[in-house]
Scaffold this motif. Structure first.
Motif, PDB file in Angstrom:
ATOM      1  N   GLU A  95       0.872  -1.176   0.000  1.00  0.00           N
ATOM      2  CA  GLU A  95       0.000   0.000   0.000  1.00  0.00           C
ATOM      3  C   GLU A  95       0.909   1.226   0.000  1.00  0.00           C
ATOM      4  OE1 GLU A  95      -4.103   1.278   2.074  1.00  0.00           O
ATOM      5  OE2 GLU A  95      -2.486   0.876   3.497  1.00  0.00           O
ATOM      6  N   VAL A  96       0.664   2.132  -0.924  1.00  0.00           N
ATOM      7  CA  VAL A  96       1.502   3.320  -1.053  1.00  0.00           C
ATOM      8  C   VAL A  96       0.685   4.566  -0.741  1.00  0.00           C
ATOM      9  CG1 VAL A  96       3.126   2.276  -2.661  1.00  0.00           C
ATOM     10  CG2 VAL A  96       1.086   3.419  -3.540  1.00  0.00           C
ATOM     11  N   GLU A  97       1.365   5.616  -0.360  1.00  0.00           N
ATOM     12  CA  GLU A  97       0.730   6.885   0.025  1.00  0.00           C
ATOM     13  C   GLU A  97       0.684   7.828  -1.179  1.00  0.00           C
ATOM     14  OE1 GLU A  97      -0.965   9.581   2.746  1.00  0.00           O
ATOM     15  OE2 GLU A  97      -0.227   7.612   3.329  1.00  0.00           O
ATOM     16  N   ALA A  98      -0.468   8.442  -1.407  1.00  0.00           N
ATOM     17  CA  ALA A  98      -0.600   9.461  -2.449  1.00  0.00           C
ATOM     18  C   ALA A  98       0.102  10.733  -1.969  1.00  0.00           C
ATOM     19  CB  ALA A  98      -2.073   9.727  -2.734  1.00  0.00           C
ATOM     20  N   PRO A  99       0.591  11.574  -2.846  1.00  0.00           N
ATOM     21  CA  PRO A  99       0.483  11.541  -4.300  1.00  0.00           C
ATOM     22  C   PRO A  99       1.543  10.631  -4.930  1.00  0.00           C
ATOM     23  CG  PRO A  99       1.638  13.520  -3.645  1.00  0.00           C
ATOM     24  CD  PRO A  99       1.236  12.803  -2.378  1.00  0.00           C
TER      25      PRO A  99
END
Length: 126
Positions: A95-99
């Motif tokens: 799971e990656v963080e935006a932006p």
């Protein structure tokens, strides 16, 4: 020690848009001849496909705080075909963080291939 086994492998080339029907003559694990190709890419593709097949892998990973819940990703380069399942499994819990920007490295050295996973879409922070 026995004699090496000769066989023929039939492939459809994906090296260019022509889609040539290739025949690879093998002597054991050695490529003897490639026929049916209309360009040099066909021979290169056939040799690689029968001796060391590789693929670009595409998938998705989850995004936290983004304008959409997932981002499309791909391997930056092709990886050994035998590592595809390990690559996909390695992305399952990412799971990656935006932006996120196109080309951002989201996973380094996926499945010990030496190849990174990169974003193929921009995702904005919500």
């Amino acid at each position: 020690m026995g004699a090496a086994v000769s066989n023929k492998i039939e492939l459809i080339c994906i090296g260019c848009p022509l889609g040539c029907n290739l025949t690879v003559d093998m002597n054991g694990s050695e490529v003897v001849e490639v026929s049916g190709n209309n360009c040099k890419k066909g021979k290169e593709y056939a040799v690689k496909e029968v001796t060391n097949p590789t693929r670009i892998v595409t998938s998705i990973v989850r995004v936290k705080n983004g304008n959409i819940a997932v981002v499309s990703v791909k391997t930056k380069e092709d990886i050994p075909k035998s590592k595809i399942n390990a690559c996909v499994k390695a992305l399952k819990d990412v799971e990656v963080e935006a932006p996120i920007k196109i080309g951002d490295v989201l996973v380094s050295n996926v499945a010990d291939t030496g190849v990174d996973i990169v974003a193929t879409r921009n995702i904005y922070k919500r």
